[in-house]
Design a protein around this motif. Structure first.
Motif, mmCIF file in Angstrom:
data_model
loop_
_atom_site.group_PDB
_atom_site.id
_atom_site.type_symbol
_atom_site.label_atom_id
_atom_site.label_comp_id
_atom_site.label_asym_id
_atom_site.label_seq_id
_atom_site.Cartn_x
_atom_site.Cartn_y
_atom_site.Cartn_z
ATOM 1 N N ARG A 248 51.058 24.228 37.586
ATOM 2 C CA ARG A 248 49.810 24.342 37.375
ATOM 3 C C ARG A 248 48.889 23.648 37.816
ATOM 4 O O ARG A 248 48.687 21.949 37.296
ATOM 5 N N ALA A 249 46.976 23.555 38.035
ATOM 6 C CA ALA A 249 46.143 23.009 37.557
ATOM 7 C C ALA A 249 46.059 22.971 36.003
ATOM 8 O O ALA A 249 46.428 23.189 35.518
ATOM 9 N N PRO A 250 45.484 21.271 35.946
ATOM 10 C CA PRO A 250 45.158 20.975 34.494
ATOM 11 C C PRO A 250 43.949 21.665 33.965
ATOM 12 O O PRO A 250 43.011 22.421 34.871
ATOM 13 N N VAL A 251 44.253 21.844 33.111
ATOM 14 C CA VAL A 251 42.941 22.732 31.847
ATOM 15 C C VAL A 251 43.476 21.562 31.232
ATOM 16 O O VAL A 251 42.939 20.841 30.875
ATOM 17 N N LEU A 252 41.503 21.031 31.609
ATOM 18 C CA LEU A 252 40.697 20.048 30.977
ATOM 19 C C LEU A 252 39.663 20.271 29.914
ATOM 20 O O LEU A 252 39.611 19.338 29.401
ATOM 21 N N GLU A 253 39.630 21.382 29.794
ATOM 22 C CA GLU A 253 38.721 21.521 27.866
ATOM 23 C C GLU A 253 39.098 23.071 27.391
ATOM 24 O O GLU A 253 39.684 24.180 27.977
ATOM 25 N N LEU A 254 39.660 22.320 26.326
ATOM 26 C CA LEU A 254 40.738 23.085 24.946
ATOM 27 C C LEU A 254 40.265 23.828 24.506
ATOM 28 O O LEU A 254 39.036 22.905 24.119
ATOM 29 N N PRO A 255 40.572 24.740 23.876
ATOM 30 C CA PRO A 255 39.768 25.283 22.594
ATOM 31 C C PRO A 255 40.207 25.074 21.235
ATOM 32 O O PRO A 255 41.024 23.480 21.470
#
Ligand code: NKO
Length: 253
Positions: free
Chosen positions: A221-228
């Motif tokens: 998957r594409a990176p998630v750069l902002e996490l909750p």
């Protein structure tokens, strides 16, 4: 540094050790390369994900990889995939959470250490109360290693999925706590979901054969750069991302 036996009762010394343990990077590179030749995974990426992952690795930002878990062959096929992906540049600087049992036999431990393993004492093996303190230390060590620039690979289902290889099983909150603690240390990690498919199998409780494990499909998957912010929300996101990755791997098999 003397390496302590990986025993729950001695977990303080164990985690002091794994806070700093650094395997020989050249040996790790060679081992991952050998595995890539042996297993020849077919690696594909979500739209734009390969470029984004390359940029992310270059940026030096810490990354947590969430990976599905189907069989005890997975660490080898995942290592092979790392070699055949932008992750190759990080080999030797990627930690992998591994159940403590894998560190008991000295020969096996040498391999797991060389691949970057960090031991986890699981509640299902030792009892949930008995592992609490060790679990806290384990999460702190992972956060600190991320803050020092290592990447971390986690099989967040915590056990092999013998139920349905196309459906991610329950994900523990540990991955969320690790990301949360790394962010507190000033190193907010990115999250990348990576999944494998060994193809349709009649009985998911029966491990795939050596032949079935060759040329597995892997999907980034594409990176998630902002996490909750909250650990539970991070864990939920990791599960959702991982399910999308599993869907991709199944579709590309
Ligand atoms: C993204 C790049 C990551 C590179 C991966 C490198 C390879 C890792 C080396 C060895 C670490 C082994 C990790 C095994 C994870 C683990 O310990 O999962 C538990 C299961 O097996 C068995 O579970 P069960 O059936 O419940 O006993």
């Amino acid at each position: 540094m003397h390496s302590p036996e990986v025993l729950l009762d001695d977990n303080d010394a164990v985690y002091d050790y794994y806070l700093r343990h650094q395997q020989n990077r050249w040996k790790a590179l060679a081992a991952y390369a050998v595995l890539a030749r042996r297993f020849r995974p077919r690696v594909s990426f979500a739209e734009g994900a390969k470029r984004q992952l390359t940029a992310l690795v270059k940026s030096g930002r810490p990354v947590i990889f969430a990976i599905n878990h189907l069989s005890t062959s997975d660490p080898y096929t995942v290592a092979a995939t790392a070699w055949r992906s932008p992750l190759r540049a990080k080999i030797g600087r990627v930690r992998v959470l591994a159940k403590d049992e894998l560190f008991l036999d000295p020969e096996q431990r040498r391999k797991v250490d060389m691949m970057g393993g960090i031991p986890v004492f699981r509640g299902k093996d030792h009892g949930i109360r008995a592992v609490n303190a060790a679990g806290q230390r384990m999460m702190d060590v992972c956060a600190q290693r991320l803050a020092n620039g290592d990447h971390l690979a986690v099989f967040p289902e915590g056990t092999c999925n013998h139920v349905d290889p196309a459906t991610v099983q329950a994900v523990g909150s540990g991955i969320g706590h690790i990301a949360f603690r790394a962010a507190k240390l000033g190193a907010p990690p990115a999250l990348v979901a990576l999944a494998m498919s060994y193809g349709p199998r009649p009985d998911p409780a029966i491990a795939p054969t050596a032949e079935e494990v060759v040329s597995a499909a892997f999907y980034f998957r594409a990176p998630v750069l902002e996490l909750p912010q909250r650990p539970a929300d991070i864990a939920r996101l990791a599960k959702d991302e991982l399910q999308h990755a599993v869907d991709g791997a199944v579709a590309h098999y």
